[in-house]
Design an enzyme around this catalytic site. Structure first.
Site, short mmCIF file in Angstrom:
data_model
loop_
_atom_site.label_atom_id
_atom_site.label_comp_id
_atom_site.label_asym_id
_atom_site.label_seq_id
_atom_site.Cartn_x
_atom_site.Cartn_y
_atom_site.Cartn_z
N SER A 134 5.06 1.28 2.99
CA SER A 134 5.66 0.04 2.58
C SER A 134 4.65 -1.05 2.21
O SER A 134 5.04 -2.08 1.66
CB SER A 134 6.57 -0.49 3.68
OG SER A 134 5.84 -0.75 4.84
N SER A 169 2.71 3.46 6.56
CA SER A 169 2.82 2.40 5.57
C SER A 169 1.54 1.67 5.20
O SER A 169 1.55 0.86 4.28
CB SER A 169 3.86 1.36 6.02
OG SER A 169 5.15 1.91 5.89
N LYS A 222 0.51 -9.17 4.22
CA LYS A 222 1.81 -8.51 3.98
C LYS A 222 2.91 -9.44 4.45
O LYS A 222 2.79 -10.08 5.51
CB LYS A 222 1.83 -7.19 4.75
CG LYS A 222 3.06 -6.31 4.48
CD LYS A 222 2.93 -4.98 5.23
CE LYS A 222 4.14 -4.07 4.95
NZ LYS A 222 4.05 -2.80 5.69
#
Lengths: 99, 488
Positions: free
Chosen positions: B154, B178, B79
């Site tokens: 997210s 997330s 990420k």
């Protein structure tokens, strides 16, 4: 939320928001503030603030250990300046802070 | 040719026996990214040369018979809020466009040491603030199951990359859901560890008392492999714990479903949620019950206040953490005649609307005259929520809930309605507030073909149990083996 309060918050947050942007933000802020104000109905007399230490204290190792207060190698000046938007002779170049 | 749906565990066996080479595996992954990611938008950067260089280096070590971890040679997606030395790391924000960290995050160092291949940077909501990945300043990510739908957020890029068979494993981060919410929406397995289980050093901070980094992959066994590498104390993050790291892979078989008591929090099933979600998740609970687990009702009555509590705490912490982006040391610099104007213009130009909204709210709840009524109050309510969880865990070993109130929503559907967007995290935020671990895995599909996820919430430091219970479920069902036809 009044415009002058939003202007003050924008100044604290160092965000150069125009007045029309602040007015649009006001509607959003009002809704959120109203939504989060429901917490006022909860009785928190004699309640301590939360911290994670209580869970850590239950762990086998007990509360978190601090690390020794020893200086260890960090970034060189060259590494620290590598992403600088503007460099001066000895560091980060910025506009004057004081007159 | 290796199947793109192979588990990391199976790939690891093949790499160890040398019937598969890491270079070959990574070439295949690069080809799939080239073919498919233009439709999905999971990746922000993919440096093929760097990937293959790592793969060749690991192949040499494996050829020489070095005993390496099960992760050796496996490509793992990262990420883009995790610092990788010398590689652009942006948190999907314009304010960090071009930023190349001078250091690796702890989890990145750990992956290098384990011999994993760092494979690209994955899309996210800007600074991890969002539940759909639509707040990324760079691009939208599409749900591989239905490209008009969001992948969740997210960690939407991390979830979508696994769901589409681009990578077997990715790292995400979880502040209010997330990892877990996108895992649910994309039909993959994801784990938010106990707060302090994984060092946050090198994670671009959103909310320091809530953030945790965690693994995402096809099944719980693969998550165990990745968690093993990244868990443990790191002196550079003093909130990381010295709690011993168990053998997660070894513990997978230590499960006795007959002695398991599963708590079903009444409020999570009585709130507004899709009927299909309720039915599918209850069917999963019944599946455990059929093998001898006991189901009990428990109450988490304060969960209705969790979103409000989270909004106050997370935005307050974010307003402080994001103060470092000032246009001076790194990142975007705007115009300014004086230092204040320079900072304010840099930040206004560099941050997206949602980030600015949250900074403003956080500044408000910490400001003079409002701190006691909002921030202090929220931190006290947070303790009450934690105490309620502790009481619930006296009656059960684990909580079982839906991962999300709905099976999914379309790209653009909630962008004008932030309050509805925030409500997507109703099932997940209290887990971060309390600091306990939560795992999500697929347990069915909606009539529209979208995955439905169930969440297991454990006591502090119970990751080994969560993974074992999830692995048992995945050995007796096949939802986690399904994949979108469009990317077969």
């Amino acid at each position: 939320m009044e415009l002058d309060r939003l202007q003050h918050l924008a100044k604290l947050a160092r965000l150069a928001l125009r007045d029309d942007e602040l007015e649009a933000l006001a509607q959003h802020m009002d809704k959120i503030v109203q939504a989060v104000s429901t917490l006022q109905d909860i009785n928190t007399d004699d309640v301590e603030v939360f911290n994670h230490d209580d869970a850590f204290a239950e762990a086998e190792q007990g509360p978190r250990r601090l690390r020794p207060d020893l200086v260890t190698p960090s970034l060189s000046a060259e590494q620290a300046l590598a992403n600088a938007p503007k460099q001066g002779p000895q560091g980060f170049a910025v506009p004057a802070i004081h007159d | 040719m290796t199947s793109p749906w192979s588990s990391a565990f199976d790939l690891s066996q093949a790499l160890k026996s040398r019937s598969l080479r890491s270079e070959q595996l990574c070439q295949q992954a690069l080809e799939r990214v080239r073919c498919h990611d233009s439709k999905i938008g999971a990746f922000l950067t993919v440096d093929a040369d760097a990937i293959l260089e790592q793969a060749r280096a690991i192949d040499q070590r494996l050829d020489a018979g070095e005993a390496l971890s099960p992760l050796a040679g496996i490509p793992v997606g990262i990420k883009d809020n995790l610092c990788v030395q010398g590689q652009e790391t942006t948190a999907a924000s314009k304010i960090l466009s071009g930023y190349k960290p001078p250091y690796d995050a702890h989890v990145i160092s750990a992956l290098r040491e384990a011999g994993a291949v760092l494979f690209g940077k994955l899309n996210l909501d800007e600074f991890a603030m969002g539940s759909s990945t639509e707040n990324s300043s760079r691009q939208k990510t599409h749900n591989p199951w239905h490209l008009d739908y969001v992948p969740g957020g997210s960690s939407g890029g991390s979830a979508a990359a696994v769901a589409a068979g681009l990578l077997p494993l990715t790292l995400g981060s979880d502040t209010g859901g997330s990892i877990r919410q996108p895992a649910g929406l994309c039909g993959v397995t994801g784990l938010k560890p106990t707060y302090g289980r994984v060092s946050r050093f090198g994670l671009l901070a959103f909310a320091s008392s809530l953030d945790q980094i965690g693994p995402m992959g096809r099944d719980a066994r693969d998550l165990a492999i990745l968690l093993q590498a990244i868990a443990g104390r790191d002196d550079r993050d003093l909130t990381s714990s010295e709690e011993p790291v168990p053998d997660y892979l070894g513990a997978l078989e230590n499960v006795d479903i007959g002695s398991m008591t599963i708590g079903l929090p009444t409020e999570f099933f009585e709130m507004t949620l899709d009927d299909e979600v309720r039915q599918t998740v209850m069917a999963a609970a019944k599946h455990y019950e059929a093998q001898g687990a006991k189901l009990v009702d428990v109450s988490l009555s304060l969960n209705k206040h969790a979103i409000a509590c989270y909004q106050i705490v997370s935005t307050a912490e974010a307003s402080s953490n994001l103060g470092r982006y000032d246009g001076i040391h790194y990142g975007h610099r705007g115009p300014g005649e004086d230092i204040i104007e320079l900072m304010a213009k840099s930040r206004d130009e560099g941050f997206g609307d949602e980030v600015k909204r949250r900074i403003m709210l956080g500044t408000f709840v910490l400001s003079t005259g409002f701190y006691d009524a909002y921030y202090l109050k929220a931190q006290k309510v947070r303790r009450l929520i934690a105490e309620e969880y502790a009481r619930a865990f006296e009656a059960c070993d684990v909580l079982l809930t839906p991962a999300s109130p709905i099976a999914g929503f379309k790209i653009g559907e909630n962008m004008d309605d932030p309050l509805t967007m925030y409500a997507a995290d109703t099932m997940t935020v209290s887990v971060n507030l309390v600091g306990v671990p939560g795992l999500v895995m697929p347990c069915g599909f909606s009539s529209g073909g979208l995955p439905i996820g169930l969440q297991l919430i454990g006591k502090h430091w119970s990751e080994a149990d969560l993974l074992a219970w999830a692995w048992w479920y995945q050995q007796s069902t096949d939802f986690h083996t399904k994949h979108p036809e469009a990317f077969a």
